[in-house]
Design a protein around this motif. Structure first.
Motif, short mmCIF file in Angstrom:
data_model
loop_
_atom_site.label_atom_id
_atom_site.label_comp_id
_atom_site.label_asym_id
_atom_site.label_seq_id
_atom_site.Cartn_x
_atom_site.Cartn_y
_atom_site.Cartn_z
N LYS A 138 0.83 -1.21 0.00
CA LYS A 138 0.00 0.00 0.00
C LYS A 138 0.86 1.26 0.00
O LYS A 138 0.54 2.24 -0.66
CB LYS A 138 -0.92 0.00 1.23
CG LYS A 138 -1.75 1.25 1.37
CD LYS A 138 -2.59 1.21 2.63
CE LYS A 138 -3.34 2.53 2.79
NZ LYS A 138 -4.02 2.60 4.07
N ASN A 139 1.95 1.23 0.74
CA ASN A 139 2.75 2.43 0.93
C ASN A 139 3.92 2.60 -0.02
O ASN A 139 4.43 3.71 -0.15
CB ASN A 139 3.25 2.51 2.38
CG ASN A 139 2.14 2.84 3.32
OD1 ASN A 139 1.62 3.94 3.32
ND2 ASN A 139 1.73 1.85 4.11
N TYR A 140 4.35 1.54 -0.67
CA TYR A 140 5.53 1.65 -1.53
C TYR A 140 5.31 1.08 -2.92
O TYR A 140 6.06 1.36 -3.84
CB TYR A 140 6.72 0.97 -0.85
CG TYR A 140 8.07 1.40 -1.37
CD1 TYR A 140 8.64 2.60 -0.99
CD2 TYR A 140 8.78 0.58 -2.24
CE1 TYR A 140 9.88 2.98 -1.45
CE2 TYR A 140 10.03 0.95 -2.72
CZ TYR A 140 10.58 2.16 -2.31
OH TYR A 140 11.81 2.54 -2.77
N GLY A 141 4.34 0.24 -3.05
CA GLY A 141 4.01 -0.29 -4.36
C GLY A 141 4.43 -1.72 -4.58
O GLY A 141 4.90 -2.42 -3.68
N SER A 142 4.29 -2.15 -5.82
CA SER A 142 4.46 -3.56 -6.16
C SER A 142 5.88 -4.08 -6.01
O SER A 142 6.06 -5.30 -5.94
CB SER A 142 3.96 -3.81 -7.59
OG SER A 142 4.74 -3.08 -8.51
N SER A 143 6.87 -3.22 -5.92
CA SER A 143 8.24 -3.73 -5.73
C SER A 143 8.42 -4.39 -4.37
O SER A 143 9.39 -5.09 -4.14
CB SER A 143 9.28 -2.63 -5.92
OG SER A 143 9.24 -1.71 -4.84
N THR A 144 7.46 -4.19 -3.45
CA THR A 144 7.54 -4.83 -2.14
C THR A 144 6.95 -6.23 -2.14
O THR A 144 7.14 -6.96 -1.18
CB THR A 144 6.81 -4.00 -1.06
OG1 THR A 144 5.43 -3.92 -1.41
CG2 THR A 144 7.41 -2.61 -0.93
N ILE A 145 6.23 -6.58 -3.19
CA ILE A 145 5.62 -7.91 -3.26
C ILE A 145 6.68 -8.90 -3.72
O ILE A 145 7.19 -8.80 -4.83
CB ILE A 145 4.43 -7.93 -4.24
CG1 ILE A 145 3.36 -6.94 -3.80
CG2 ILE A 145 3.85 -9.35 -4.35
CD1 ILE A 145 2.25 -6.74 -4.83
N PRO A 146 7.04 -9.85 -2.85
CA PRO A 146 8.08 -10.81 -3.24
C PRO A 146 7.68 -11.62 -4.48
O PRO A 146 6.54 -12.05 -4.62
CB PRO A 146 8.18 -11.74 -2.02
CG PRO A 146 7.68 -10.91 -0.88
CD PRO A 146 6.60 -10.05 -1.47
N LYS A 147 8.65 -11.78 -5.37
CA LYS A 147 8.46 -12.61 -6.56
C LYS A 147 9.01 -14.02 -6.31
O LYS A 147 8.72 -14.95 -7.04
CB LYS A 147 9.17 -12.01 -7.78
CG LYS A 147 8.93 -10.53 -8.04
CD LYS A 147 7.48 -10.15 -8.20
CE LYS A 147 7.31 -8.68 -8.52
NZ LYS A 147 7.03 -7.83 -7.39
N TRP A 148 9.85 -14.12 -5.27
CA TRP A 148 10.46 -15.40 -4.90
C TRP A 148 11.00 -15.26 -3.49
O TRP A 148 10.94 -14.20 -2.87
CB TRP A 148 11.56 -15.77 -5.89
CG TRP A 148 11.92 -17.23 -5.83
CD1 TRP A 148 13.05 -17.78 -5.29
CD2 TRP A 148 11.13 -18.34 -6.29
NE1 TRP A 148 13.01 -19.15 -5.39
CE2 TRP A 148 11.84 -19.52 -6.00
CE3 TRP A 148 9.89 -18.44 -6.91
CZ2 TRP A 148 11.36 -20.79 -6.31
CZ3 TRP A 148 9.41 -19.70 -7.22
CH2 TRP A 148 10.14 -20.86 -6.93
N ASN A 149 11.56 -16.34 -2.95
CA ASN A 149 12.15 -16.34 -1.62
C ASN A 149 13.37 -15.40 -1.58
O ASN A 149 14.04 -15.22 -2.57
CB ASN A 149 12.60 -17.75 -1.25
CG ASN A 149 11.46 -18.74 -1.30
OD1 ASN A 149 10.42 -18.51 -0.71
ND2 ASN A 149 11.64 -19.83 -2.03
N PHE A 150 13.63 -14.86 -0.41
CA PHE A 150 14.78 -13.99 -0.13
C PHE A 150 14.68 -12.63 -0.83
O PHE A 150 15.68 -12.00 -1.14
CB PHE A 150 16.12 -14.70 -0.39
CG PHE A 150 16.38 -15.76 0.64
CD1 PHE A 150 17.05 -15.46 1.81
CD2 PHE A 150 15.87 -17.04 0.48
CE1 PHE A 150 17.25 -16.42 2.80
CE2 PHE A 150 16.05 -18.02 1.46
CZ PHE A 150 16.75 -17.71 2.62
#
Length: 184
Positions: A138-150
């Motif tokens: 919500k506050n920073y956008g889609s780059s915070t959504i993990p695409k994979w582990n780590f």
């Protein structure tokens, strides 16, 4: 020819506008949230107020699992300067964190001598994502959504997201260290 160049410029500008970070109002800060730890005790993140945090979703059976050692090194090198790592186990990528909390804890302590906090296993993406990850999105956008582990989210001393780093960027990379040293 002019028309094609004009269209290309418009498309390029549109694409860059899509990928820009969300302008955050931060109704809540990271320190206003909580999460259960690996022992099912509530971690009030307010206790990290004034510290820089690297939040990392982790898994025990991933090709990036060796990053645990580098996360521990990073934690050891900067903990006395106001830095913490918080590991968040998740089984959402390749079914690579199937273990119970006890098994995850034993794995981390036995194989990597982990001393930084590890949370309860939670979802980090999708409709059931933990509140921390919903807050981050919500506050920073889609780059915070993990695409994979780590996948890594760097949170500054003010409780706001400073930057994100994908799984391929090692915790002890110059890029991450430079950013941490800048905001400590």
């Amino acid at each position: 020819m002019y028309y094609k160049n004009y269209i290309l410029i418009l498309i390029t500008l549109f694409m860059f506008s899509i990928f820009q970070k969300v302008s955050a109002n931060y109704e809540k800060l990271f320190f206003d949230l909580s999460i259960k730890d690996i022992n099912n005790e509530t971690i009030d993140l307010n206790r990290y107020k004034g510290r820089t945090i690297l939040l990392v979703n982790v898994a025990s059976k991933c090709g990036f699992t060796k990053q645990y050692a580098d996360l521990q090194t990073l934690f050891d090198n900067y903990k006395d300067r106001g830095f913490s790592v918080i590991a968040v186990p998740s089984n959402q990528f390749g079914n690579q964190e199937q273990g119970t909390n006890k098994e995850i804890k034993d794995f981390c302590e036995t194989n990597f001598n982990i001393t930084f906090p590890i949370t309860d296993k939670v979802d980090v993406k999708g409709p059931n994502a933990h509140d921390i990850y919903q807050w981050a999105n919500k506050n920073y956008g889609s780059s915070t959504i993990p695409k994979w582990n780590f996948h890594k989210i760097l949170i500054n001393k003010d409780g706001k997201i400073e930057d994100t780093f994908n799984s391929f960027i090692n915790p002890t990379s110059k890029k991450i260290i430079k950013k941490i040293e800048k905001i400590l």
